[in-house]
Design a protein around this motif. Sequence first.
Motif, PDB file in Angstrom:
ATOM      1  N   PRO A   1       0.865  -1.153  -0.043  1.00  0.00           N
ATOM      2  CA  PRO A   1       0.135   0.043   0.171  1.00  0.00           C
ATOM      3  C   PRO A   1       0.815   1.194  -0.058  1.00  0.00           C
ATOM      4  N   LEU A   2       2.125   1.035   0.335  1.00  0.00           N
ATOM      5  CA  LEU A   2       2.727   2.422   0.596  1.00  0.00           C
ATOM      6  C   LEU A   2       3.568   2.582  -0.765  1.00  0.00           C
ATOM      7  N   LEU A   3       3.462   1.791  -1.925  1.00  0.00           N
ATOM      8  CA  LEU A   3       4.456   1.976  -3.124  1.00  0.00           C
ATOM      9  C   LEU A   3       3.851   2.792  -4.156  1.00  0.00           C
ATOM     10  N   SER A   4       2.677   3.464  -3.746  1.00  0.00           N
ATOM     11  CA  SER A   4       2.057   4.340  -5.133  1.00  0.00           C
ATOM     12  C   SER A   4       2.811   5.413  -5.664  1.00  0.00           C
ATOM     13  N   PRO A   5       3.771   5.941  -4.712  1.00  0.00           N
ATOM     14  CA  PRO A   5       4.709   6.828  -5.419  1.00  0.00           C
ATOM     15  C   PRO A   5       5.503   6.484  -6.464  1.00  0.00           C
TER      16      PRO A   5
END
Length: 284
Positions: A197-201
Amino acid sequence: MNSRTISVKIKKTLPLFLGELFFVIATILILIPIYYFFIGAFKQRLDIVKFPLKINAAMFTLKNFAYALDKMKYLSALKNTSAIFIISQTLIVLFGSMAGFAIARIPRKLFSAVYVALLALMVVPFIGCIIPLVVQSVKLKIYNTLWACILVQTAWNLPFAIFLYTGFMRGLPLDLEYAAYIDGCSTLKLYYNIFLPLLSPVTAACLIRCGIGIWNDYVLSNSVLNSARSPTLMVGIKLFFGARITEYGYAFAGIIFTCLPIIIAFIALQKNFIKGLTAGSMKG
């Protein structure tokens, strides 16, 4: 106001003015070719040659678009290019994020060695690998199929994707990992529930960087696909450039058709891309 004060103000504002003037001129020079091909799509070949930067009602025509649609086999080419684009991007994000997680978070010497090897592969020129890739696709019996393009595009872009994901995951705090392990998370659950979930950037950056190259690919598609049976958009545009004559109006119309899906996708998803690219600064 004395002359000294005026001189100081001029010295401060002159570099700023010259810098802005330079960027304005550079922007105009960049936009001129775009303007040229855009208005050229609505003109006949003779008008494009005689009046390259001019258009009026007498020159205006839509015949170029109808001809380009038929000549390029646009719908078939769009379907093939979209399939290569979507499947390749999905595989790149999936395998790139998993490999980046393993390299960044699992302390193994083997993973570090693989990472160094992948970084070395990033400097290999693509054009130098075309002949081996064609030979390999023939041996794997995927030559002249979309899977040849899909697998090669995935493999070629994976080193860059792994590089991005590894660097991003190394910057995430270890407290997240420790807390997850204390709560009973396995390594796979840690990747899926905590890191993914933290990998969007980095995913947004990866999709943009790799996606442009995949969508605009000509060399690979022309080498491993039959342009008549499995056309792609870029190979279709090449049909308007002959050895003796170039149909500029048809080519410009084809370029607009080729760019249109990406432009529409970006306009529709630009908020998601911007949120993804700015999320990293907000998560601290």
